[in-house]
Design an enzyme around this catalytic site. Structure first.
Site, PDB file in Angstrom:
ATOM      1  N   HIS A 149       0.971  -1.124   0.407  1.00 49.93           N
ATOM      2  CA  HIS A 149       0.216  -0.024  -0.001  1.00 49.93           C
ATOM      3  C   HIS A 149       0.881   1.123  -0.062  1.00 49.93           C
ATOM      4  CE1 HIS A 149      -0.176   1.276   3.930  1.00 49.93           C
ATOM      5  NE2 HIS A 149       0.205   0.290   4.579  1.00 49.93           N
ATOM      6  N   GLU A 183      -5.222   1.892   2.109  1.00 54.15           N
ATOM      7  CA  GLU A 183      -4.917   0.831   2.919  1.00 54.15           C
ATOM      8  C   GLU A 183      -5.503   1.047   4.580  1.00 54.15           C
ATOM      9  OE1 GLU A 183      -2.782  -2.173   5.520  1.00 54.15           O
ATOM     10  OE2 GLU A 183      -2.840   0.108   5.694  1.00 54.15           O
ATOM     11  N   ASP A 205       3.999  -5.313   2.975  1.00 52.72           N
ATOM     12  CA  ASP A 205       3.955  -4.085   4.680  1.00 52.72           C
ATOM     13  C   ASP A 205       4.234  -3.528   5.527  1.00 52.72           C
ATOM     14  OD1 ASP A 205       1.752  -1.928   5.474  1.00 52.72           O
ATOM     15  OD2 ASP A 205       0.137  -3.027   5.607  1.00 52.72           O
TER      16      ASP A 205
END
Length: 485
Positions: free
Chosen positions: A224, A276, A312
């Site tokens: 993201h 996100e 992430d």
């Protein structure tokens, strides 16, 4: 690190944030796009979506009338707006009804006779969206959820609390003290709520495709691109953003310039998801659109995807090498996704072990952009270095035993002490951990890309093809996200 430094510059030019609907977010997308277009022949595309009721116009108001006394309450001090909740324009005071038992059961609302009132309910037991859904069901005019005062950090109103995406009622989150004042059953209480909100339009996802490889058998590598409002988001998720960019730049360079480096049988699609931090909205939108029956373009259908690798938070200062553990997939995960997810878990474990590096298990609950892919029946996997979780003494000792005394990190401290805070800046990066995770990510792409039959490796019993049978609006289970409770 050079790319991360540029993200820090972009954040600093945007009041220290890269959250959606800011110059910092748009600048991040422009930077990714320019790097890809200037340095590769990857096919770059953007996909835009709208985040409803995200932008607050002016100053929200909350006014209470308690036993004849009118008080104006302070935004951000006494209350905050619950994201995605609708606008409110009360011209008169509306009675407050206290909802008993934390408002998680239908009986709590029927017994309170909440219709046409403003409902007041304490935080706890179920998610904010679940409370809001019940409030809508019983036709309230507004919803006030207040903090529970059970810990030092549970007295103030919380910013960034999220509601259902399609909620139709206004909702505020209150401080514990204000909630207790308004909930005093011996008083006659009513409130006025006024807030003007608008949609955030043109929020972007970026995808970049290799020009070679079978479009109907695509490896999707995602991260993201947005951060939270409170901070530059350099570890979360500038590290994933740039890690993914490096993977794309390097793979494209090899494909384009090296005569000894053959292309893969499969297309690789690198994607950067927007929003996100607001509930995986960009990835959810992408899966939603790709699974529509009306999406017929080859390569854009969800049935054309074989696997999603997600990155992430890759460079936390008190890192662990957290490999997504296939045994922790939610019980609602389609069976077709389980074998491939287990294969990818084992692949990463093998790599870290062969590199004589420690590793830990990381949950595949509801925390990042792999969720909608997994819920739709695709195998997923990835590695992260941890967020706000705490490193135990045993984990510290495990890492020190392999990496050397003094290199195991700090016990009883967060993996990232700057998680979702202003201090998540370029100084919050651990280059050693970052290098190892991105190398692991590169290895995973190379391994999958070189398999003769990736589809059979992932799905020996066959995979789901009728993706449109899923209720696309239920791909994300809010109960998997503890931040919403």
């Amino acid at each position: 690190m050079r790319h991360l430094e540029q993200l820090q510059v972009i954040a600093d030019r945007s009041n220290g944030t890269r959250a959606i609907a800011t110059e910092g977010f748009n600048g991040t997308l422009d930077y990714i796009t320019s790097q890809l277009e200037q340095n590769t022949n990857l096919i770059v595309s953007r996909q835009y979506f709208t985040v409803r009721n995200y932008i607050i116009q002016g100053m929200p108001q909350l006014q209470s009338l308690v036993d004849g006394n009118i008080v104006n309450h302070l935004y951000l001090t006494d209350f905050t707006h619950i994201l995605f909740s609708s606008r409110a324009n009360f011209d008169t005071f509306v009675p407050v009804v206290v909802i008993p038992n934390l408002g998680c059961q239908d009986s709590d609302w029927t017994n309170a006779s909440a219709a046409d009132s403003v409902a007041l309910v304490k935080r706890g037991d179920c998610t904010y969206p679940e409370k809001s859904a019940l409030a809508e069901k019983y036709r309230v005019k507004g919803l006030l959820i207040y903090n529970d005062g059970t810990a030092p950090d549970r007295f103030q109103p919380i910013q960034g609390v999220r509601n259902n995406l399609n909620t139709t009622i206004p909702a505020y989150f209150l401080s514990y003290n204000l909630g207790m004042q308004l909930g005093n059953v011996t008083t006659n209480t009513s409130v006025i709520m006024n807030i003007d909100v608008s949609d955030a339009n043109g929020i972007g996802n970026i995808c970049a495709d290799t020009t070679t490889g079978d479009k109907t058998k695509t490896i999707v590598v995602g991260s993201h691109s947005d951060g939270v409002t409170a901070g530059s988001g350099i570890n979360d998720n500038g590290s994933g953003t740039v890690g993914n960019l490096i993977l794309a730049l390097n793979l494209a360079h090899l494909f384009e310039t090296s005569s000894s480096y053959s292309t893969y049988k499969y297309r690789v699609r690198f994607c950067w998801w927007g929003a996100e931090e607001l509930g995986l909205l960009g990835a959810r939108y992408h899966v939603d659109q790709a699974s529509l029956p009306s999406t017929t373009t080859v390569g854009e259908r969800l049935q054309d995807y074989l696997v999603n690798l997600n990155y992430d938070m890759l460079a936390g200062p008190n890192y662990r090498f957290g490999i997504h553990d296939s045994s922790t997939v939610p019980s609602t995960t389609p069976t077709q996704a389980r074998n491939g997810t287990s294969q990818i878990t084992d692949l990463f474990r093998q790599w870290f072990s062969e590199q004589n590096l420690p590793w830990s298990n990381a949950s595949l609950g509801g925390g990042s952009d792999y969720v909608p892919f997994l819920a739709a029946g695709l195998a997923v996997g990835g590695v992260n270095t941890g967020a706000g979780g705490i490193k135990s003494a045993s984990e510290r000792d495990q890492y020190a035993a392999i990496l050397g005394i003094g290199n195991g990190g700090l016990a009883n401290a967060a993996y990232d002490p700057c998680y979702h805070q202003q201090c998540d800046r370029i100084t919050n990066i651990n280059p050693f951990a970052y290098e190892k995770v991105v190398k692991a990510a590169a290895y995973a792409i190379e391994y999958l890309g070189r398999l003769n039959d990736l589809e059979k490796w992932l799905y020996p019993q066959g995979r789901l093809k009728n993706f449109e049978l899923f209720n696309r609006h239920q791909l994300y289970d809010f109960r998997n996200d503890p931040d919403l409770i």
